[in-house]
Design a protein around this motif. Structure first.
Motif, PDB file in Angstrom:
ATOM      1  N   CYS A 157     -11.726   4.279  -2.898  1.00  0.00           N
ATOM      2  CA  CYS A 157     -10.885   3.970  -1.733  1.00  0.00           C
ATOM      3  C   CYS A 157     -11.532   4.498  -0.450  1.00  0.00           C
ATOM      4  N   HIS A 161       1.983  -2.901  -6.024  1.00  0.00           N
ATOM      5  CA  HIS A 161       1.094  -4.035  -5.797  1.00  0.00           C
ATOM      6  C   HIS A 161      -0.351  -3.554  -5.739  1.00  0.00           C
ATOM      7  N   SER A 162      -0.544  -2.279  -5.401  1.00  0.00           N
ATOM      8  CA  SER A 162      -1.878  -1.693  -5.371  1.00  0.00           C
ATOM      9  C   SER A 162      -1.782  -0.261  -5.865  1.00  0.00           C
TER      10      SER A 162
END
Length: 452
Positions: A250, A381-382
């Motif tokens: 990330c 969703h993530s």
């Protein structure tokens, strides 16, 4: 028998000097219900050493350690494989010490290690400079709030609902002594974070906004807009990272505009260790260097032009006037910092990226299988290696039922937020490279049984 040199008269003279009537008055800040008023009920008065050893061993055998079965616990403390070389190196005589030397320039090796640790942390978190570590992630979080107060001269901090509740608890405890106003609410079972809500309540009294990345529910949000809005009104953005392995995949918070990035370094090199000792990470922008708590090691040259290391910054009350100190933290978690640095060095940049991608791939595999089960909804969703599922019943009971089957299935939100009934069905599941296909099968089959 303890050696107690003070007489009753000595003790009374000391109490009179500080202005309290009894020793119990010194503990007035501890709630009455948390103080003992006599011996602990049921605790035996004494036993032989052999009997105590046997009793403690019997209690230990009742524990289920992280490696004893399928393990999906996370929420701020993660099980990763730590190479054997890490433990071997930190136990060398020149490293294995209880405290950082008071004359650090004599210990050039110690300073060099901390200098390299700072470099690694600064690069990992996306900041200009990092200190030589702190106690743990929660205390580093509070120190960041205090630093924001010194920089902005404001006393209100907005804490994201996605911030770990233990970090919130530490901040609330410390704020009782500083007078800081902390604005926070528990999370809901929402797909998105509360970035827009935080932006809506930013005002001229706000010193900082504190967000976790990924947050307590495993959600990953872009921090750029929040950072921009905070800066527009003169506030700072503080990002908290409880899983540093995530930064192998990330974007670093510092690259998205975070002014201070703190975190827990336990994932790399340190291990779970039944809850501690752990390792606090702290990094910031160059312009805020002198407001940073803790100590900072620097590189220089000696009179002969040889490379050397020195303690560059250590603005604590022992070195300067108390009112000028930036922290009362008087030592770094040196041995844990060394373990972190060795593990990260062994991985290297490519190895960290590979480890992160492996973690995410395993987590995605588990999330897909769990989402296909009846009675389970995937919230995220993530996510990186941790996500939240929503069950049809209280997750606390599900966790207990699975533990009886030898599966540690995750951390229930009801345990983290016992007063929030609306999120009690949430279960936070963490998946690292240590999880096997057999572990996943055990989790899936166990959930089928207890949810049937």
């Amino acid at each position: 028998m303890r050696y107690l040199p003070l007489t009753d008269a000595d003790r009374q003279a000391m109490l009179d000097r500080i202005g309290v009537a009894t020793i119990d008055d010194l503990f007035i800040d501890v709630p009455a219900e948390a103080r003992l008023d006599g011996p602990i009920e049921g605790l035996p008065g004494h036993a032989s050493e052999l009997a105590v050893e046997r009793h403690m061993a019997a209690l230990a055998r009742r524990n289920m350690a992280a490696g004893d079965g399928p393990f999906f616990l996370g929420a701020g403390a993660y099980r990763h494989h730590v190479p054997a070389s890490v433990d071997h190196l930190i136990q060398r005589g020149e490293f294995l010490t209880a405290y950082t030397p008071y004359q650090p320039e004599i210990a050039q090796g110690t300073l060099q290690i901390l200098f390299e640790f700072q470099t690694q942390v600064a690069r990992l978190l996306g900041c200009d400079v990092a200190n030589a570590s702190m106690y743990d992630g929660s205390t580093a979080c509070w120190e960041a709030i205090g630093m924001a107060r010194r920089i902005t001269r404001r006393g209100k901090a907005l804490l994201s609902s996605g911030l770990h509740p233990h970090y919130v608890s530490v901040a609330r405890t410390m704020a009782t002594f500083t007078g800081d106003e902390l604005v926070h609410r528990a999370p809901g079972l929402d797909v998105a974070g509360d970035g827009e809500e935080l932006i809506a309540v930013l005002d001229a009294d706000t010193s900082c906004v504190v967000v976790q990345y990924p947050d307590i529910l495993g959600r990953i949000n872009d921090l750029s807009v929040l950072a921009e809005k905070a800066h527009e009104i003169g506030a700072l953005l503080i990002a908290v990272v409880t899983e540093p392995v995530a930064l192998g995949a990330c974007r670093a918070p510092g690259e998205m505009g975070a002014d201070i990035v703190v975190g827990e370094g336990q994932s790399l090199g340190v291990g779970l260790q039944f809850g501690g000792p752990y390792l606090g990470l702290f990094a910031t922008r160059q312009k805020y260097l002198r407001q940073m708590p803790g100590r900072l090691c620097g590189e220089t040259v000696d009179a002969e032009g040889k490379r050397g290391f020195v303690l560059t910054l250590s603005t604590r009350e022992q070195h300067i006037r108390r009112e000028k100190a930036t922290s009362n933290i008087c030592t770094n978690s040196g041995l844990c910092a060394l373990a972190f640095s060795i593990h990260l060095t062994l991985l290297g940049e490519k190895g960290l990226r590979d480890l992160a991608l492996l973690n995410h791939a395993r987590a995605a595999q588990v999330a897909e299988r769990l989402a296909a089960l009846p009675g389970i909804r995937l919230l995220n969703h993530s996510f990186f290696n941790e996500f939240t599922i929503v069950l049809e019943k209280d997750a606390r009971q599900v966790v207990r039922d699975l533990a009886d089957r030898g599966v540690l299935a995750g951390v229930s939100l009801g345990r983290l937020y016992p007063d929030e009934a609306n999120i009690a069905r949430g279960l936070v599941v963490a998946v690292t490279e240590t999880v096997t296909d057999e572990d996943i099968d055990a989790l899936v089959s166990g959930l089928k049984e207890v949810l049937a």
